[in-house]
Design an enzyme around this catalytic site. Sequence first.
Site, PDB file in Angstrom:
ATOM      1  N   ASP A 155       0.838  -1.204   0.000  1.00 38.44           N
ATOM      2  CA  ASP A 155       0.000   0.000   0.000  1.00 38.44           C
ATOM      3  C   ASP A 155       0.878   1.261   0.000  1.00 38.44           C
ATOM      4  O   ASP A 155       1.648   1.495   0.935  1.00 38.44           O
ATOM      5  CB  ASP A 155      -0.881  -0.061   1.263  1.00 38.44           C
ATOM      6  CG  ASP A 155      -2.009   0.936   1.258  1.00 38.44           C
ATOM      7  OD1 ASP A 155      -2.064   1.777   0.343  1.00 38.44           O
ATOM      8  OD2 ASP A 155      -2.839   0.868   2.182  1.00 38.44           O
ATOM      9  N   GLY A 188      -5.256   3.706  -7.712  1.00 39.62           N
ATOM     10  CA  GLY A 188      -5.582   3.913  -9.125  1.00 39.62           C
ATOM     11  C   GLY A 188      -4.913   5.108  -9.775  1.00 39.62           C
ATOM     12  O   GLY A 188      -5.240   5.478 -10.898  1.00 39.62           O
ATOM     13  N   ASP A 225     -10.613   4.101  -1.273  1.00 40.74           N
ATOM     14  CA  ASP A 225     -11.236   3.084  -0.426  1.00 40.74           C
ATOM     15  C   ASP A 225     -12.752   3.005  -0.600  1.00 40.74           C
ATOM     16  O   ASP A 225     -13.446   4.020  -0.669  1.00 40.74           O
ATOM     17  CB  ASP A 225     -10.948   3.386   1.050  1.00 40.74           C
ATOM     18  CG  ASP A 225      -9.500   3.123   1.410  1.00 40.74           C
ATOM     19  OD1 ASP A 225      -8.663   2.998   0.488  1.00 40.74           O
ATOM     20  OD2 ASP A 225      -9.209   3.048   2.610  1.00 40.74           O
TER      21      ASP A 225
END
Length: 390
Positions: free
Chosen positions: A147, A194, A215
Amino acid sequence: MLKTIAAATAVATALLTGAAHADPSAAPTPPMGWNSWNHFADKIDDATVRAEADAMVKSGMRDAGYVYINIDDTWEGQRDAAGVIHPNAKFPDMKALADYVHSKGLKLGIYSSPGPKTCAGYEGSQGHEVQDAQTYAAWGVDYLKYDLCSLSGPMIAAGSLDKAQAIELAAYRRMADALHATGRPIVFSLCQYGFAQVWRWGGSVDGNLWRTTGDINDTYPRMLAIGLSQAGLSKYAKPGNWNDPDMLEVGNGGMKPDEYRTHMSLWALLAAPLLAGNDLATMSPETTAMLTNREVIAIDQDRAGVQGDRVAVEGPLEIWAKPLAGGAKAVGLFNTSDLPAQMSLNLADVGFAGGARAHDVWSGKDLGPLRGRYTTIVPAHGVALLTLSS
Ligand code: GAL
């Protein structure tokens, strides 16, 4: 800040050929499993992960195809003097936990960041990629969600879009190489929301899947916005490289049954990873039935590995279709309005000008041979999910 990174798109496109090297065998179909974040967030611990693994088996989810038990953020502890990462007190023995998960016929996933800190402020992998990959492999980890989080700081500080993108690519590449070097097959899940059209280059850093959005949360508007924003992305998915519109919220209680059916149907048409985000140990029979619906899962996991896409939109009414192996198609008629709506599918628009055999997935009923158009009432915020074949 996010806008700045998003604008790196043009640079990313110019810099990259888009060649994908990810091993398709690590994720021949969209990964299926469970992730701790949506329901437990920082409340996840060893006992809960074991309970979720137990429930995955007991509920029938494992037998329906769900495999991964993924621990998200907040497991991380400190590094020792040699730089080796250790779990925090919530996870006394990660190897023993992996063994337990494996003993249930399941696989274990874990989470880290290419930056110095994770999104929840825990230890990230920057500068320790090789060590961390080796630690994960030694524990028996099968899946890594990586992440972006604090790496966005240096990317912005780099002062140009191409420099920012170079930092990001190098960071994801470092971990990909470190994972490969372990010799253990580990699914590599990119999470950077993205930016910079990741669907064009996620495969070039060996991502097996990449988040395409920010999210999700357990509300109909957010789920719908994410799902519908996937229009046009189908050509970037293939076996081994999947678009990831984020984890499921089914069963978390914030949406109505028709809304959760929309969620499952849209994710299946999108060939999205199916990572349940609810508490499997306390879910209702209705939730279990929805998550384990074999026909919906078969659409998602279809061996052709083709993502579906939007076919038509008329105000709040949307038609999406996914090609299936053998020439069949799955088609979703989505009514996003607040009242029931009559919807009409022109079979020619989805490749069945000569008529089709049709099946309604959620009712489990054959609709018989159809010609011309199929017209039905779709509930508010609901879906009619069909399979069509010649
Ligand atoms: C976010 C990520 C979420 C979750 C969270 C943990 O950036 O998109 O899915 O992993 O971090 O802190």
